[in-house]
Design a protein around this motif. Structure first.
Motif, PDB file in Angstrom:
ATOM      1  N   THR A  77       0.842  -1.179   0.000  1.00  0.00           N
ATOM      2  CA  THR A  77       0.000   0.000   0.000  1.00  0.00           C
ATOM      3  C   THR A  77       0.884   1.238   0.000  1.00  0.00           C
ATOM      4  O   THR A  77       0.617   2.208  -0.700  1.00  0.00           O
ATOM      5  CB  THR A  77      -0.917   0.007   1.246  1.00  0.00           C
ATOM      6  OG1 THR A  77      -1.686  -1.185   1.247  1.00  0.00           O
ATOM      7  CG2 THR A  77      -1.829   1.208   1.245  1.00  0.00           C
ATOM      8  N   LYS A  78       1.967   1.164   0.799  1.00  0.00           N
ATOM      9  CA  LYS A  78       2.867   2.309   0.924  1.00  0.00           C
ATOM     10  C   LYS A  78       4.234   1.830   1.393  1.00  0.00           C
ATOM     11  O   LYS A  78       4.336   0.983   2.281  1.00  0.00           O
ATOM     12  CB  LYS A  78       2.296   3.305   1.939  1.00  0.00           C
ATOM     13  CG  LYS A  78       3.113   4.553   2.146  1.00  0.00           C
ATOM     14  CD  LYS A  78       2.413   5.465   3.164  1.00  0.00           C
ATOM     15  CE  LYS A  78       3.197   6.721   3.453  1.00  0.00           C
ATOM     16  NZ  LYS A  78       2.502   7.559   4.461  1.00  0.00           N
ATOM     17  N   LEU A  79       5.285   2.388   0.802  1.00  0.00           N
ATOM     18  CA  LEU A  79       6.660   2.163   1.237  1.00  0.00           C
ATOM     19  C   LEU A  79       7.303   3.523   1.463  1.00  0.00           C
ATOM     20  O   LEU A  79       7.225   4.397   0.599  1.00  0.00           O
ATOM     21  CB  LEU A  79       7.469   1.400   0.176  1.00  0.00           C
ATOM     22  CG  LEU A  79       6.962   0.015  -0.210  1.00  0.00           C
ATOM     23  CD1 LEU A  79       7.732  -0.507  -1.416  1.00  0.00           C
ATOM     24  CD2 LEU A  79       7.077  -0.942   0.973  1.00  0.00           C
ATOM     25  N   THR A  80       7.929   3.708   2.616  1.00  0.00           N
ATOM     26  CA  THR A  80       8.661   4.940   2.896  1.00  0.00           C
ATOM     27  C   THR A  80      10.114   4.546   3.128  1.00  0.00           C
ATOM     28  O   THR A  80      10.428   3.855   4.105  1.00  0.00           O
ATOM     29  CB  THR A  80       8.098   5.658   4.133  1.00  0.00           C
ATOM     30  OG1 THR A  80       6.706   5.927   3.914  1.00  0.00           O
ATOM     31  CG2 THR A  80       8.839   6.962   4.390  1.00  0.00           C
ATOM     32  N   THR A  81      10.986   4.967   2.232  1.00  0.00           N
ATOM     33  CA  THR A  81      12.395   4.586   2.284  1.00  0.00           C
ATOM     34  C   THR A  81      13.268   5.813   2.491  1.00  0.00           C
ATOM     35  O   THR A  81      13.136   6.805   1.776  1.00  0.00           O
ATOM     36  CB  THR A  81      12.825   3.883   0.980  1.00  0.00           C
ATOM     37  OG1 THR A  81      11.981   2.756   0.765  1.00  0.00           O
ATOM     38  CG2 THR A  81      14.272   3.432   1.055  1.00  0.00           C
ATOM     39  N   HIS A  82      14.159   5.714   3.458  1.00  0.00           N
ATOM     40  CA  HIS A  82      15.167   6.738   3.715  1.00  0.00           C
ATOM     41  C   HIS A  82      16.524   6.152   3.352  1.00  0.00           C
ATOM     42  O   HIS A  82      16.776   4.974   3.621  1.00  0.00           O
ATOM     43  CB  HIS A  82      15.175   7.149   5.189  1.00  0.00           C
ATOM     44  CG  HIS A  82      13.903   7.784   5.631  1.00  0.00           C
ATOM     45  ND1 HIS A  82      13.703   9.143   5.613  1.00  0.00           N
ATOM     46  CD2 HIS A  82      12.747   7.245   6.075  1.00  0.00           C
ATOM     47  CE1 HIS A  82      12.482   9.410   6.041  1.00  0.00           C
ATOM     48  NE2 HIS A  82      11.881   8.274   6.328  1.00  0.00           N
ATOM     49  N   GLU A 101      10.014   1.445   5.788  1.00  0.00           N
ATOM     50  CA  GLU A 101       8.823   1.049   6.529  1.00  0.00           C
ATOM     51  C   GLU A 101       7.733   0.808   5.499  1.00  0.00           C
ATOM     52  O   GLU A 101       7.529   1.629   4.598  1.00  0.00           O
ATOM     53  CB  GLU A 101       8.391   2.135   7.505  1.00  0.00           C
ATOM     54  CG  GLU A 101       7.221   1.722   8.359  1.00  0.00           C
ATOM     55  CD  GLU A 101       6.895   2.714   9.448  1.00  0.00           C
ATOM     56  OE1 GLU A 101       5.688   2.883   9.719  1.00  0.00           O
ATOM     57  OE2 GLU A 101       7.821   3.327  10.008  1.00  0.00           O
ATOM     58  N   GLY A 102       7.073  -0.316   5.618  1.00  0.00           N
ATOM     59  CA  GLY A 102       6.080  -0.666   4.617  1.00  0.00           C
ATOM     60  C   GLY A 102       4.723  -0.989   5.180  1.00  0.00           C
ATOM     61  O   GLY A 102       4.614  -1.557   6.270  1.00  0.00           O
ATOM     62  N   GLU A 103       3.718  -0.611   4.435  1.00  0.00           N
ATOM     63  CA  GLU A 103       2.343  -1.041   4.684  1.00  0.00           C
ATOM     64  C   GLU A 103       2.037  -2.057   3.595  1.00  0.00           C
ATOM     65  O   GLU A 103       1.893  -1.695   2.425  1.00  0.00           O
ATOM     66  CB  GLU A 103       1.391   0.143   4.621  1.00  0.00           C
ATOM     67  CG  GLU A 103       1.621   1.167   5.710  1.00  0.00           C
ATOM     68  CD  GLU A 103       0.740   2.411   5.573  1.00  0.00           C
ATOM     69  OE1 GLU A 103      -0.275   2.369   4.839  1.00  0.00           O
ATOM     70  OE2 GLU A 103       1.096   3.429   6.209  1.00  0.00           O
ATOM     71  N   VAL A 104       2.003  -3.337   3.992  1.00  0.00           N
ATOM     72  CA  VAL A 104       1.858  -4.418   3.028  1.00  0.00           C
ATOM     73  C   VAL A 104       0.846  -5.431   3.566  1.00  0.00           C
ATOM     74  O   VAL A 104       1.196  -6.284   4.390  1.00  0.00           O
ATOM     75  CB  VAL A 104       3.210  -5.121   2.752  1.00  0.00           C
ATOM     76  CG1 VAL A 104       3.060  -6.121   1.607  1.00  0.00           C
ATOM     77  CG2 VAL A 104       4.306  -4.109   2.440  1.00  0.00           C
ATOM     78  N   PRO A 105      -0.388  -5.338   3.133  1.00  0.00           N
ATOM     79  CA  PRO A 105      -1.397  -6.286   3.605  1.00  0.00           C
ATOM     80  C   PRO A 105      -1.035  -7.723   3.211  1.00  0.00           C
ATOM     81  O   PRO A 105      -0.509  -7.971   2.122  1.00  0.00           O
ATOM     82  CB  PRO A 105      -2.674  -5.846   2.882  1.00  0.00           C
ATOM     83  CG  PRO A 105      -2.418  -4.433   2.465  1.00  0.00           C
ATOM     84  CD  PRO A 105      -0.947  -4.337   2.230  1.00  0.00           C
ATOM     85  N   HIS A 136      20.777  -2.150   5.612  1.00  0.00           N
ATOM     86  CA  HIS A 136      19.383  -1.733   5.605  1.00  0.00           C
ATOM     87  C   HIS A 136      18.660  -2.254   6.844  1.00  0.00           C
ATOM     88  O   HIS A 136      19.094  -3.211   7.464  1.00  0.00           O
ATOM     89  CB  HIS A 136      18.661  -2.201   4.330  1.00  0.00           C
ATOM     90  CG  HIS A 136      18.204  -3.620   4.382  1.00  0.00           C
ATOM     91  ND1 HIS A 136      19.071  -4.672   4.188  1.00  0.00           N
ATOM     92  CD2 HIS A 136      17.002  -4.166   4.635  1.00  0.00           C
ATOM     93  CE1 HIS A 136      18.403  -5.803   4.304  1.00  0.00           C
ATOM     94  NE2 HIS A 136      17.138  -5.532   4.583  1.00  0.00           N
ATOM     95  N   THR A 137      17.566  -1.601   7.153  1.00  0.00           N
ATOM     96  CA  THR A 137      16.601  -2.088   8.127  1.00  0.00           C
ATOM     97  C   THR A 137      15.237  -1.988   7.478  1.00  0.00           C
ATOM     98  O   THR A 137      15.015  -1.158   6.589  1.00  0.00           O
ATOM     99  CB  THR A 137      16.607  -1.239   9.430  1.00  0.00           C
ATOM    100  OG1 THR A 137      16.387   0.133   9.095  1.00  0.00           O
ATOM    101  CG2 THR A 137      17.916  -1.374  10.174  1.00  0.00           C
ATOM    102  N   ALA A 138      14.344  -2.869   7.902  1.00  0.00           N
ATOM    103  CA  ALA A 138      13.012  -2.885   7.312  1.00  0.00           C
ATOM    104  C   ALA A 138      12.010  -3.261   8.401  1.00  0.00           C
ATOM    105  O   ALA A 138      12.306  -4.097   9.253  1.00  0.00           O
ATOM    106  CB  ALA A 138      12.950  -3.887   6.166  1.00  0.00           C
ATOM    107  N   LYS A 139      10.839  -2.641   8.358  1.00  0.00           N
ATOM    108  CA  LYS A 139       9.780  -3.007   9.280  1.00  0.00           C
ATOM    109  C   LYS A 139       8.435  -2.718   8.657  1.00  0.00           C
ATOM    110  O   LYS A 139       8.304  -1.826   7.814  1.00  0.00           O
ATOM    111  CB  LYS A 139       9.934  -2.288  10.612  1.00  0.00           C
ATOM    112  CG  LYS A 139       9.666  -0.794  10.571  1.00  0.00           C
ATOM    113  CD  LYS A 139       9.759  -0.191  11.958  1.00  0.00           C
ATOM    114  CE  LYS A 139       9.399   1.283  11.905  1.00  0.00           C
ATOM    115  NZ  LYS A 139       9.364   1.901  13.221  1.00  0.00           N
ATOM    116  N   LEU A 140       7.489  -3.491   9.081  1.00  0.00           N
ATOM    117  CA  LEU A 140       6.112  -3.253   8.652  1.00  0.00           C
ATOM    118  C   LEU A 140       5.482  -2.231   9.551  1.00  0.00           C
ATOM    119  O   LEU A 140       5.784  -2.188  10.753  1.00  0.00           O
ATOM    120  CB  LEU A 140       5.311  -4.552   8.712  1.00  0.00           C
ATOM    121  CG  LEU A 140       5.660  -5.592   7.647  1.00  0.00           C
ATOM    122  CD1 LEU A 140       4.950  -6.903   7.953  1.00  0.00           C
ATOM    123  CD2 LEU A 140       5.288  -5.093   6.261  1.00  0.00           C
ATOM    124  N   ALA A 141       4.625  -1.414   8.990  1.00  0.00           N
ATOM    125  CA  ALA A 141       3.932  -0.381   9.778  1.00  0.00           C
ATOM    126  C   ALA A 141       2.816  -1.001  10.567  1.00  0.00           C
ATOM    127  O   ALA A 141       2.271  -2.003  10.230  1.00  0.00           O
ATOM    128  CB  ALA A 141       3.404   0.700   8.850  1.00  0.00           C
TER     129      ALA A 141
END
Length: 141
Positions: A77-82, A101-105, A136-141
């Motif tokens: 739905t949304k990915l915010t990458t820094h 950070e991702g919004e991924v249903p 990298h680091t990654a997390k779901l919102a």
């Protein structure tokens, strides 16, 4: 089909006291001032090659991750990458850290982390910067 994008810089003066203007030729989106102090000290309203690399890397990584997630049947739905590009004067670029950070249903944390790792390895900007340590680091919102 291959594509080529173009930019150019006009620089005047020496490294530490001079300055330049970067023009985004292909898109025509603008001209941006650059200088050594904006690179090695504070930006003060100017950009740097490292900031432009960060912009390129964060957008490329986001596109690669979106594509990988979509291909796996879990479109985001949304990915915010820094992207943080570190420059050590006298040494060069010492690392790049991507944080997403991702919004991924419909996906769990482990699958998202695997997709982010694959995107980091396979995005064309990561591949072009392979001589640099990229974390990298990654997390779901």
């Amino acid at each position: 089909m291959a594509t080529t994008r173009n930019a150019h810089t006009v620089w005047t003066g020496n490294l530490t006291e001079g300055s330049g203007v970067v023009s985004l030729d292909s898109s025509g989106l603008g001209e941006y001032q650059v200088s050594w102090p904006s690179r090695a000290e504070e930006p003060n309203g100017k950009t740097s090659p490292e900031e432009m690399i960060a912009a390129a890397h964060s957008s490329c990584f986001s596109m690669a991750l979106s594509n990988g997630l979509n291909s796996a049947g879990t479109p985001p739905t949304k990915l915010t990458t820094h992207a943080a590009v570190t420059l050590k004067p006298g040494t060069g670029i010492t690392g790049i850290h991507l944080s997403v950070e991702g919004e991924v249903p419909g996906i769990d944390e482990d699958a998202f982390l695997r997709a982010a790792e694959e995107a980091k390895a396979n995005c064309p900007v990561s591949q072009a910067l392979a001589g640099t340590t990229i974390t990298h680091t990654a997390k779901l919102a």
